[in-house]
Scaffold this motif. Structure first.
Motif, PDB file in Angstrom:
ATOM      1  N   UNK A 562      -6.351 -38.675  -3.537  1.00 53.70           N
ATOM      2  CA  UNK A 562      -6.164 -39.976  -2.904  1.00 53.70           C
ATOM      3  C   UNK A 562      -5.255 -40.836  -3.781  1.00 53.70           C
ATOM      4  N   UNK A 563      -4.118 -41.274  -3.234  1.00 48.51           N
ATOM      5  CA  UNK A 563      -3.156 -42.073  -3.997  1.00 48.51           C
ATOM      6  C   UNK A 563      -3.661 -43.508  -4.078  1.00 48.51           C
ATOM      7  N   UNK A 564      -3.939 -43.971  -5.302  1.00 45.00           N
ATOM      8  CA  UNK A 564      -4.445 -45.342  -5.481  1.00 45.00           C
ATOM      9  C   UNK A 564      -3.445 -46.252  -6.179  1.00 45.00           C
ATOM     10  N   UNK A 565      -2.315 -45.677  -6.653  1.00 50.03           N
ATOM     11  CA  UNK A 565      -1.360 -46.535  -7.342  1.00 50.03           C
ATOM     12  C   UNK A 565      -0.018 -45.872  -7.545  1.00 50.03           C
ATOM     13  N   UNK A 566       0.991 -46.706  -7.771  1.00 50.66           N
ATOM     14  CA  UNK A 566       2.325 -46.242  -8.155  1.00 50.66           C
ATOM     15  C   UNK A 566       2.527 -46.573  -9.618  1.00 50.66           C
ATOM     16  N   UNK A 567       3.009 -45.614 -10.384  1.00 50.55           N
ATOM     17  CA  UNK A 567       3.149 -45.765 -11.829  1.00 50.55           C
ATOM     18  C   UNK A 567       4.600 -45.565 -12.230  1.00 50.55           C
ATOM     19  N   UNK A 568       4.954 -46.069 -13.409  1.00 49.68           N
ATOM     20  CA  UNK A 568       6.294 -45.827 -13.961  1.00 49.68           C
ATOM     21  C   UNK A 568       6.206 -44.660 -14.927  1.00 49.68           C
ATOM     22  N   UNK A 569       7.016 -43.627 -14.672  1.00 50.73           N
ATOM     23  CA  UNK A 569       7.050 -42.469 -15.564  1.00 50.73           C
ATOM     24  C   UNK A 569       8.373 -41.736 -15.361  1.00 50.73           C
ATOM     25  N   UNK A 570       9.110 -41.510 -16.443  1.00 47.72           N
ATOM     26  CA  UNK A 570      10.428 -40.889 -16.329  1.00 47.72           C
ATOM     27  C   UNK A 570      10.374 -39.366 -16.404  1.00 47.72           C
ATOM     28  N   UNK A 571       9.193 -38.791 -16.647  1.00 43.54           N
ATOM     29  CA  UNK A 571       9.090 -37.331 -16.763  1.00 43.54           C
ATOM     30  C   UNK A 571       9.577 -36.669 -15.478  1.00 43.54           C
ATOM     31  N   UNK A 572      10.460 -35.689 -15.651  1.00 42.24           N
ATOM     32  CA  UNK A 572      11.011 -34.956 -14.501  1.00 42.24           C
ATOM     33  C   UNK A 572      11.581 -35.907 -13.457  1.00 42.24           C
ATOM     34  N   UNK A 573      12.160 -36.997 -13.942  1.00 42.95           N
ATOM     35  CA  UNK A 573      12.800 -37.989 -13.070  1.00 42.95           C
ATOM     36  C   UNK A 573      11.843 -38.473 -11.979  1.00 42.95           C
ATOM     37  N   UNK A 574      10.643 -38.845 -12.417  1.00 43.14           N
ATOM     38  CA  UNK A 574       9.695 -39.466 -11.494  1.00 43.14           C
ATOM     39  C   UNK A 574       8.874 -38.501 -10.675  1.00 43.14           C
ATOM     40  N   UNK A 575       8.723 -37.268 -11.107  1.00 41.31           N
ATOM     41  CA  UNK A 575       7.914 -36.286 -10.381  1.00 41.31           C
ATOM     42  C   UNK A 575       6.731 -35.885 -11.261  1.00 41.31           C
ATOM     43  N   UNK A 576       5.655 -36.653 -11.163  1.00 44.90           N
ATOM     44  CA  UNK A 576       4.460 -36.396 -11.959  1.00 44.90           C
ATOM     45  C   UNK A 576       3.260 -37.047 -11.277  1.00 44.90           C
ATOM     46  N   UNK A 577       2.073 -36.633 -11.686  1.00 46.20           N
ATOM     47  CA  UNK A 577       0.826 -37.221 -11.193  1.00 46.20           C
ATOM     48  C   UNK A 577      -0.056 -37.596 -12.375  1.00 46.20           C
ATOM     49  N   UNK A 578      -0.895 -38.601 -12.184  1.00 44.93           N
ATOM     50  CA  UNK A 578      -1.827 -39.054 -13.207  1.00 44.93           C
ATOM     51  C   UNK A 578      -3.208 -39.135 -12.571  1.00 44.93           C
ATOM     52  N   UNK A 579      -4.194 -38.518 -13.227  1.00 46.56           N
ATOM     53  CA  UNK A 579      -5.537 -38.555 -12.669  1.00 46.56           C
ATOM     54  C   UNK A 579      -6.566 -38.267 -13.759  1.00 46.56           C
ATOM     55  N   UNK A 580      -7.826 -38.353 -13.381  1.00 45.60           N
ATOM     56  CA  UNK A 580      -8.932 -38.078 -14.295  1.00 45.60           C
ATOM     57  C   UNK A 580      -9.067 -36.568 -14.498  1.00 45.60           C
ATOM     58  N   UNK A 581      -9.434 -36.158 -15.699  1.00 41.79           N
ATOM     59  CA  UNK A 581      -9.633 -34.737 -15.991  1.00 41.79           C
ATOM     60  C   UNK A 581     -10.706 -34.135 -15.083  1.00 41.79           C
ATOM     61  N   UNK A 582     -11.669 -34.955 -14.709  1.00 40.21           N
ATOM     62  CA  UNK A 582     -12.755 -34.461 -13.861  1.00 40.21           C
ATOM     63  C   UNK A 582     -12.262 -34.039 -12.477  1.00 40.21           C
ATOM     64  N   UNK A 583     -11.056 -34.460 -12.088  1.00 38.44           N
ATOM     65  CA  UNK A 583     -10.487 -34.040 -10.806  1.00 38.44           C
ATOM     66  C   UNK A 583     -10.336 -32.521 -10.762  1.00 38.44           C
ATOM     67  N   UNK A 584     -10.115 -31.901 -11.936  1.00 39.43           N
ATOM     68  CA  UNK A 584      -9.896 -30.456 -12.014  1.00 39.43           C
ATOM     69  C   UNK A 584     -11.169 -29.698 -12.375  1.00 39.43           C
ATOM     70  N   UNK A 585     -12.318 -30.354 -12.240  1.00 38.83           N
ATOM     71  CA  UNK A 585     -13.574 -29.725 -12.681  1.00 38.83           C
ATOM     72  C   UNK A 585     -13.877 -28.443 -11.924  1.00 38.83           C
ATOM     73  N   UNK A 586     -13.405 -28.332 -10.679  1.00 43.94           N
ATOM     74  CA  UNK A 586     -13.732 -27.154  -9.874  1.00 43.94           C
ATOM     75  C   UNK A 586     -12.796 -25.977 -10.128  1.00 43.94           C
ATOM     76  N   UNK A 587     -11.749 -26.179 -10.913  1.00 44.65           N
ATOM     77  CA  UNK A 587     -10.754 -25.117 -11.111  1.00 44.65           C
ATOM     78  C   UNK A 587     -11.244 -24.044 -12.076  1.00 44.65           C
ATOM     79  N   UNK A 588     -10.771 -22.865 -11.846  1.00 47.02           N
ATOM     80  CA  UNK A 588     -10.945 -21.779 -12.812  1.00 47.02           C
ATOM     81  C   UNK A 588      -9.573 -21.161 -13.069  1.00 47.02           C
ATOM     82  N   UNK A 589      -9.214 -20.904 -14.317  1.00 43.88           N
ATOM     83  CA  UNK A 589      -9.990 -21.218 -15.518  1.00 43.88           C
ATOM     84  C   UNK A 589     -10.102 -22.721 -15.764  1.00 43.88           C
TER      85      UNK A 589
END
Length: 773
Positions: A562-589
Motif C-alpha cells: 500500500x503506497x502511503x507516501x512519495x519520497x525523494x531518492x536518487x537511487x536508480x534515478x528514482x526507482x526504489x521502494x521503502x518499507x518496514x522489514x516486517x513486510x518481508x516476514x513471509x519470504x523464504x529465505x
C-alpha cells in the motif's frame, strides 16, 4: 567606406572604456554559450561510441542461484536477442583494503572478450589464477586501489586474499560514485568466495538494434512467463546506465544553456544602451558628419563598427575559451567510458556561433544607430543633444520632498532621465542579481537533498556486516556501547512491480526509521508492514499514486503493498521502494539486515566509537563514520553555477558602469556648472553614486522574485532528471534576512562601480568644459 572605417577607429580609441565593457560582456557571453553548445553536441556520442565498441548489453538479468544454467542458456531465443553472454556465476563479496571495506559483485569470467560486454582493459591484465581479481578503473580510482594491492575477502570464513592484477572499463555499469560495482575472477574461483544467499547467475543480452523501454519491459515479461516463478531476482538495462553516465552533462548543458541566454540578453542590453548613449551625446557630431557628406548608411556604419570591432575580437576569443573550458568535462566522460580522448570541437559549429554572435551584436548596435542616420544635420547641430524625458524631473521632485541632500536628489533624477537606457541597464543588472540568487540557492538545495540521502545530522556511524557475523551479534555489540542512542537496521530486497521492467530495489528498515532523515514529499512515512513509499519516477512508471494498493513479487512470492507516501531518492534515478522489514516476514529465505545506521548520544566521540566497535571483529564487520560528502557531479554543477554567477554579475556591473559613464559624459556641462556654483567633488561623486544605487536597488528588488522563480524551476528540472519531484524544503533555503541583504549588496557593488565615472566627473576642469561649450 575608408572614411567610415577611419572615423570608427578614431572614435573607438576615444571611447576605450566603452570598448572594454563591450569586449568583456561579449567575451563572457560567447564563452558560456560555446561551452553549452559544445557539451550539448557531445553529450550522447561518447557513450554510444563506447557502447558500440564494447558491444554493451542492452539488457542484463540476474537469476537466482538455483536456476538451471542450461535453461538460462536458452533464454536469448525466448526474447529474440541476437547475441548473449553467460550464464556467469556471480557472488557478492566484501573486500578489505587497508582499513576500508567494500562490497562488490564478483563475476566468474574466463576472459574479457565475448559477443557481449567486452571489458576494456585499461591497465594490467586479466586474472590467470584463483587468487587474482580485476576491478573497474572507476572503483580503483575512487578508493585509491592500485594494481598489485592485496585485498582480503572478509565475507567468507576462510578470509582468502586476492591480488589486483587489472583494471577495466565496463560499459554496462555506472561510475563507482553513483552505482554499485562489479569485479571479475576466474569461474573456478567463485565457489570459494561464495557465502550463503550471496550467489546468482548473470545473463547479458544484446539485440540487433537498440530497443526501447517498452520493448525491454516486454522482454522481461516474456522471461518471467517462460521461467519458474521467482527465477528473476534483478535486471538492468542500457537506458538507465546511459542516463546515469549522461546526467551530469545533461544538467550542465541545461544550466549553461539557460544562463547563456541570460548573458546574451544582458550583452544585447548593454550594447543597445551604449550605442543609444553615444548617439544621444553626439548629436552635434552627427550633424557635422552629415554636413560634410556622410550618408545616413555611413553614419549608422560608424556607430555600428565601434561595437562590431571589439565584439569580433571578443567572439573569436570567447569561442576559443568556451571550447577549451569544455574539454575537461568531455575528457572526463571519455575517461569514464574507456575511450581515448581527442579534443572535441567543430569548425562548422564554431563558425556558426561566431556568425550568430556577431549578428546579434550587430543588430543590437544597428537598431539604435538608425536614430543617428535619420537625424537632419541642421537639427542635430542646433540642439547638440537629445532632449531629456520627464522621468528625471519627477524623481527629483519626489526625492526633494523626502528631504534628501541636493546632490542625491540630482543623482536620483539622473538615474531614469533616459528611460530606455535605464530599462536596458536594469535588465543587465536584474539578470546578474537573479543569477547570484540561483548560484546561492541551488548548492544549498543540493546540500539539503544530499543530507537526506546520507543521514547527515541524523546518524553518525554506519556498520555493515558479512554473512559470517550474525545480525544478533552486531546488535549485541552496538547496544553494549554506552554512546549508542539509536540503531536502525537496513536490509535490501528486489521486488517486481507491475508496469516496471526491472525489479525494484527495496530498502527495508527495522527500528525508528522516521528519524534517519529521508524527505517525504507527499503522504507520510510507513507505520506498519505492507506500507511503502516510492519516488516520483517509480510511481509514474507503475501508474501509481499515494493511496493505491498493488501486488509486488519478491522471490516469486506475492506481497500486498500500500503506497502511503512519495519520497525523494536518487537511487536508480528514482526507482526504489521503502518499507518496514516486517513486510518481508513471509519470504523464504528470510531477509536479514546487513547495514546498521547508528545515532550516537550528544557529545560522543565518533572516531573513538568507530575504532572500538571495529576492534570487536576487524574482518567480519565494517565500521565507519557516515559519509556526508557531496558527490562529484553535484560539485561540478556547483562550480559551474559559481562561474556563471560571476560572469553575469560582471556583465551587470559592466552595464551599470557603462550607463553611469554615459550619463556623466553626457551631463559634463551640467556638472561643470554645478561645480562652478559651489558643488564639491565629494558631492559630485555622491550624485553619480546615487544614480547607481537607485538603478541597482530597483533591479535588485525585481531580481529577487525572478531569481527565486528560476531557483524553483531549476530545482524541478534537476530533480526530474534524477526521477524525483522536488521536496518543498529544497525551495525554502533562503531566510528573510538574506532576501533583503542580496539586493542591498547589489547596491553596494553598483556604488563601487560608480566610483570611476564619479571621480572622473569630480575631477573635470570647470573652465575647460564651459569654455568648450
Amino acid at each position: 567606406m575608408t572614411a567610415v572605417l577611419i572615423k570608427a577607429l578614431a572614435d573607438l580609441r576615444r571611447r576605450r572604456l566603452q570598448a572594454a565593457v563591450i569586449f568583456l560582456t561579449v567575451l563572457l557571453s560567447t564563452a558560456a554559450g560555446t561551452m553549452a553548445v559544445t557539451l550539448m553536441t557531445q553529450t550522447r556520442d561518447p557513450y554510444q561510441a563506447a557502447f558500440d565498441k564494447q558491444r554493451g548489453a542492452h539488457l542484463q538479468v540476474a537469476y537466482k542461484a538455483e536456476s538451471d544454467p542450461q535453461l538460462l542458456a536458452r533464454t536469448p531465443q525466448m526474447i529474440g536477442a541476437s547475441v548473449f553472454g553467460g550464464p556467469y556465476r556471480v557472488t557478492n563479496i566484501q573486500i578489505k583494503s587497508g582499513d576500508q571495506k567494500f562490497f562488490v559483485d564478483a563475476v566468474g569470467r574466463d576472459n574479457p572478450r565475448g559477443d557481449v560486454e567486452v571489458l576494456n582493459i585499461t591497465s594490467g591484465r586479466w586474472a590467470q589464477g584463483n587468487d587474482e581479481i580485476v576491478l573497474t578503473r572507476s572503483f580503483s580510482e575512487l578508493h585509491h586501489i592500485a594494481i598489485g594491492d592485496r585485498l582480503k575477502v572478509t565475507s567468507v570464513v576462510r578470509l582468502p586474499t586476492l591480488t589486483v592484477v587489472g583494471e577495466v572499463v565496463d560499459i554496462d555499469e555506472g561510475s563507482a560514485d553513483l552505482s554499485s560495482q562489479r569485479a571479475w575472477v576466474l569461474p573456478t574461483a567463485v565457489p570459494a568466495l561464495t557465502s550463503p544467499d550471496s550467489a546468482y547467475y548473470l545473463m547479458d543480452y544484446r539485440f540487433a538494434s537498440d530497443p526501447t523501454n517498452a520493448q525491454l519491459q516486454d522482454s522481461i515479461n516474456r522471461l518471467r512467463a517462460a521461467l519458474p516463478a521467482g527465477s528473476i531476482t534483478g535486471s538492468l538495462n542500457y537506458i538507465l546506465i546511459r542516463n546515469i553516465f549522461n546526467i551530469t552533462n545533461q544538467i550542465l548543458t541545461g544550466v549553461l544553456g539557460a544562463f547563456s541566454v541570460f548573458a546574451l540578453a544582458a550583452t544585447v542590453a548593454i550594447v543597445a544602451t551604449l550605442v543609444t548613449g553615444i548617439v544621444i551625446s553626439a548629436y552635434r557630431e552627427i550633424g557635422i558628419m552629415k554636413a560634410i557628406g556622410f550618408t545616413p548608411a555611413e553614419v549608422v556604419g560608424v556607430f555600428s563598427l565601434q561595437i562590431f570591432i571589439p565584439a569580433l575580437v571578443a567572439c573569436l576569443l570567447g569561442i576559443s575559451l568556451g571550447t577549451i573550458v569544455s574539454q575537461p568535462l568531455l575528457a572526463n566522460s571519455s575517461h569514464a567510458l574507456g575511450l581515448s580522448y581527442t579534443p572535441a570541437f567543430s569548425v562548422g559549429l564554431d563558425l556558426l556561433l561566431l556568425a550568430g554572435g556577431l549578428l546579434v551584436v550587430a543588430a543590437a548596435a544597428t537598431l539604435p544607430a538608425l536614430r543617428a542616420g535619420l537625424l537632419k544635420p541642421i537639427v542635430a547641430i542646433a540642439i547638440a543633444s537629445a532632449p531629456r524625458g520627464a522621468t528625471g524631473r519627477l524623481l527629483r521632485r519626489s526625492a526633494a520632498r523626502a528631504g534628501l541632500p541636493r546632490s542625491l536628489v540630482l543623482g536620483i533624477g539622473d538615474a531614469f532621465a533616459r528611460p530606455l537606457r535605464a530599462a536596458l541597464t536594469l535588465l543587465a543588472v536584474l539578470l546578474g542579481v537573479a543569477t547570484v540568487v540561483v548560484a546561492i540557492g541551488l548548492p544549498r538545495s543540493f546540500e539539503l537533498i544530499n543530507n537526506s540521502e546520507t543521514g547527515a545530522g541524523h546518524y553518525q556511524v554506519v556498520v555493515t556486516r558479512t554473512s559470517g557475523y550474525s545480525d544478533s551479534d552486531v546488535l549485541r555489540v552496538l547496544n553494549a556501547q554506552p554512546e549508542t542512542a539509536r540503531v536502525v537496521s537496513v536490509a535490501g530486497q528486489n521486488v517486481a512491480v507491475p508496469g516496471v521492467a526491472d525489479p525494484v530495489n527495496t530498502r527495508l528498515f527495522r527500528g525508528d526509521s522516521t528519524r534517519i532523515g529521508y524527505m517525504v514529499i507527499a503522504g507520510r512515512w510507513f507505520s506498519s508492514p505492507g506500507e511503502v513509499l516510492a519516488p516520483a519516477a517509480l510511481l509514474r512508471d507503475a501508474h501509481l499514486k499515494v493511496g493505491d494498493t498493488f501486488t509486488g513479487i519478491a522471490n516469486g512470492q506475492p506481497l500486498q503493498l500500500h503506497v502511503v507516501g512519495e519520497i525523494y531518492d536518487i537511487s536508480n534515478l528514482g526507482h526504489s521502494l521503502f518499507t518496514d522489514l516486517a513486510t518481508m516476514a513471509s519470504l523464504t529465505p528470510i531477509v536479514e539486515p546487513f547495514q546498521y545506521d547508528v545515532t550516537l548520544a550528544p557529545g560522543a566521540d565518533v572516531a573513538s566509537y568507530v575504532r572500538r566497535v571495529a576492534a570487536t571483529q576487524p574482518d567480519l564487520i565494517d565500521v565507519h563514520a557516515s559519509d556526508t560528502s557531496i558527490i562529484t557531479p553535484v560539485k561540478i554543477v556547483d562550480l559551474v553555477l559559481l562561474i556563471l554567477a560571476a560572469v553575469l554579475a560582471l556583465i551587470g556591473i559592466g552595464g551599470v558602469f557603462n550607463t553611469l559613464l554615459l550619463n556623466t559624459r553626457e551631463r559634463i556641462r551640467d556638472t561643470a556648472t554645478l561645480k562652478a556654483v559651489g558643488m564639491s567633488p565629494r558631492q559630485v561623486v555622491a550624485m553619480v553614486a546615487a544614480s547607481a544605487a537607485l538603478l541597482a536597488l530597483v533591479a535588485g528588488l525585481v531580481a529577487m522574485p525572478v531569481g527565486l522563480v528560476l531557483h524553483h524551476l531549476l530545482n524541478d528540472v534537476i530533480s526530474s532528471s534524477a526521477g524525483n519531484d522536488t521536496p518543498p524544503a529544497a525551495y525554502g533555503v533562503f531566510n528573510p534576512f538574506e532576501l533583503v541583504l542580496i539586493p542591498l549588496l547589489g547596491v553596494v557593488v553598483a556604488v563601487a562601480a560608480a566610483l570611476i565615472p564619479g571621480r572622473w566627473a569630480a575631477r573635470t576642469n570647470v573652465v575647460e568644459v564651459l569654455h568648450a561649450e
